[in-house]
Write an enzyme that holds these catalytic residues in place. Structure first.
Site, PDB file in Angstrom:
ATOM      1  N   PRO A  10      -2.707  14.733 -35.034  1.00 54.12           N
ATOM      2  CG  PRO A  10      -2.831  15.733 -37.367  1.00 54.12           C
ATOM      3  CD  PRO A  10      -2.834  14.334 -36.614  1.00 54.12           C
ATOM      4  CG  ASN A  11      -3.387  20.621 -35.288  1.00 54.55           C
ATOM      5  OD1 ASN A  11      -2.166  21.307 -34.717  1.00 54.55           O
ATOM      6  ND2 ASN A  11      -3.527  20.325 -36.478  1.00 54.55           N
ATOM      7  CE1 TYR A  23     -12.176  19.199 -33.053  1.00 54.46           C
ATOM      8  CE2 TYR A  23     -11.183  21.094 -33.236  1.00 54.46           C
ATOM      9  CZ  TYR A  23     -11.795  20.066 -33.874  1.00 54.46           C
ATOM     10  OH  TYR A  23     -11.442  19.906 -35.278  1.00 54.46           O
ATOM     11  CG  ASN A  74      -9.267  12.017 -32.721  1.00 52.20           C
ATOM     12  OD1 ASN A  74      -9.316  12.388 -33.718  1.00 52.20           O
ATOM     13  ND2 ASN A  74      -9.761  12.860 -31.985  1.00 52.20           N
ATOM     14  CD  GLU A  98     -13.051   7.146 -38.108  1.00 52.68           C
ATOM     15  OE1 GLU A  98     -13.216   6.150 -38.541  1.00 52.68           O
ATOM     16  OE2 GLU A  98     -12.824   8.236 -38.513  1.00 52.68           O
ATOM     17  CG  HIS A 100     -13.542  11.757 -35.538  1.00 53.19           C
ATOM     18  ND1 HIS A 100     -12.138  12.332 -35.958  1.00 53.19           N
ATOM     19  CD2 HIS A 100     -13.791  10.589 -36.283  1.00 53.19           C
ATOM     20  CE1 HIS A 100     -11.817  11.168 -36.790  1.00 53.19           C
ATOM     21  NE2 HIS A 100     -12.781  10.497 -37.169  1.00 53.19           N
TER      22      HIS A 100
HETATM   23  C1  DQA Z   1     -11.338  15.634 -35.228  1.00 53.78           C
HETATM   24  C2  DQA Z   1     -11.986  15.929 -36.418  1.00 53.78           C
HETATM   25  C3  DQA Z   1     -10.903  16.230 -37.391  1.00 53.78           C
HETATM   26  O1  DQA Z   1     -11.678  16.495 -38.566  1.00 53.78           O
HETATM   27  C4  DQA Z   1     -10.131  17.216 -37.205  1.00 53.78           C
HETATM   28  O2  DQA Z   1      -9.077  17.583 -38.156  1.00 53.78           O
HETATM   29  C5  DQA Z   1      -9.407  17.076 -35.796  1.00 53.78           C
HETATM   30  C6  DQA Z   1     -10.025  16.418 -34.582  1.00 53.78           C
HETATM   31  C7  DQA Z   1     -12.202  15.195 -33.781  1.00 53.78           C
HETATM   32  O3  DQA Z   1     -11.594  14.824 -32.946  1.00 53.78           O
HETATM   33  O4  DQA Z   1     -13.331  15.943 -33.767  1.00 53.78           O
HETATM   34  O5  DQA Z   1      -8.209  17.459 -35.598  1.00 53.78           O
HETATM   35  O6  DQA Z   1     -10.667  14.209 -35.318  1.00 53.78           O
END
Ligand code: DQA
Length: 155
Positions: A10-11, A23, A74, A98, A100
């Protein structure tokens, strides 16, 4: 070789607009384009997707079991909340990276816990878009490795 699944939660569709100080300014489409080139340079294919829905992410992880050679994930905020994602990953016997963008351990305490990590081969975080490139490089090495000790890391 089956494609490498790269799944985003999400997002992540909003990166580039959303909290750029955390980000970065790059978009998810830009990340996808770079990864596609990186994979095709070594003759590999990627399947790159994003969803805002937990169940869809679970469906895609289940799909990866049969049609992918490896998984890069992610899971966004579901990283910190989703036992369903963890259970789905536990049913996958493929290399799992994984990823981020941000360093989740430098952020709020609720982000320090990951439900993805116990099922992942390895974790890369904090390098922005480069986190994805590093994860793909690691997965490419694992897939190409004839070294049983490296491959057994994801078993
Ligand atoms: C994320 C880190 C997560 O805590 C956050 O909720 C995201 C993005 C990252 O890519 O840094 O949506 O996964």
């Amino acid at each position: 070789m089956k494609p490498i699944f790269i799944l985003n939660g999400p997002n992540l569709n909003l990166i580039g607009e959303r909290e750029p100080e955390i980000y970065g300014a790059g978009t998810l489409a830009g990340i996808e384009e770079g990864l596609r080139k990186q994979a095709s340079a070594v003759g590999l294919e990627i399947v790159f997707r994003q969803t805002n829905h937990e169940g869809v992410l679970v469906d895609w992880i289940q799909e990866a079991r049969h049609v992918a050679s490896a998984l890069i994930l992610n899971a966004g905020a579901y990283t910190h909340t989703s036992v369903a994602v963890l259970d789905a990953l536990r049913a996958v016997s493929l290399p799992i990276a994984e990823v981020h963008l941000s360093n989740i351990f430098k952020r709020e305490p609720f982000r320090h816990r990951s439900y993805v990590s116990p099922a992942a081969t390895g974790v890369i975080c904090g390098f922005g878009a480069q986190s994805y490139r590093l994860a793909l490089a690691a997965i490419i090495e694992i897939l190409g490795s004839s070294d049983a000790s490296t491959r057994s890391l994801h078993a």
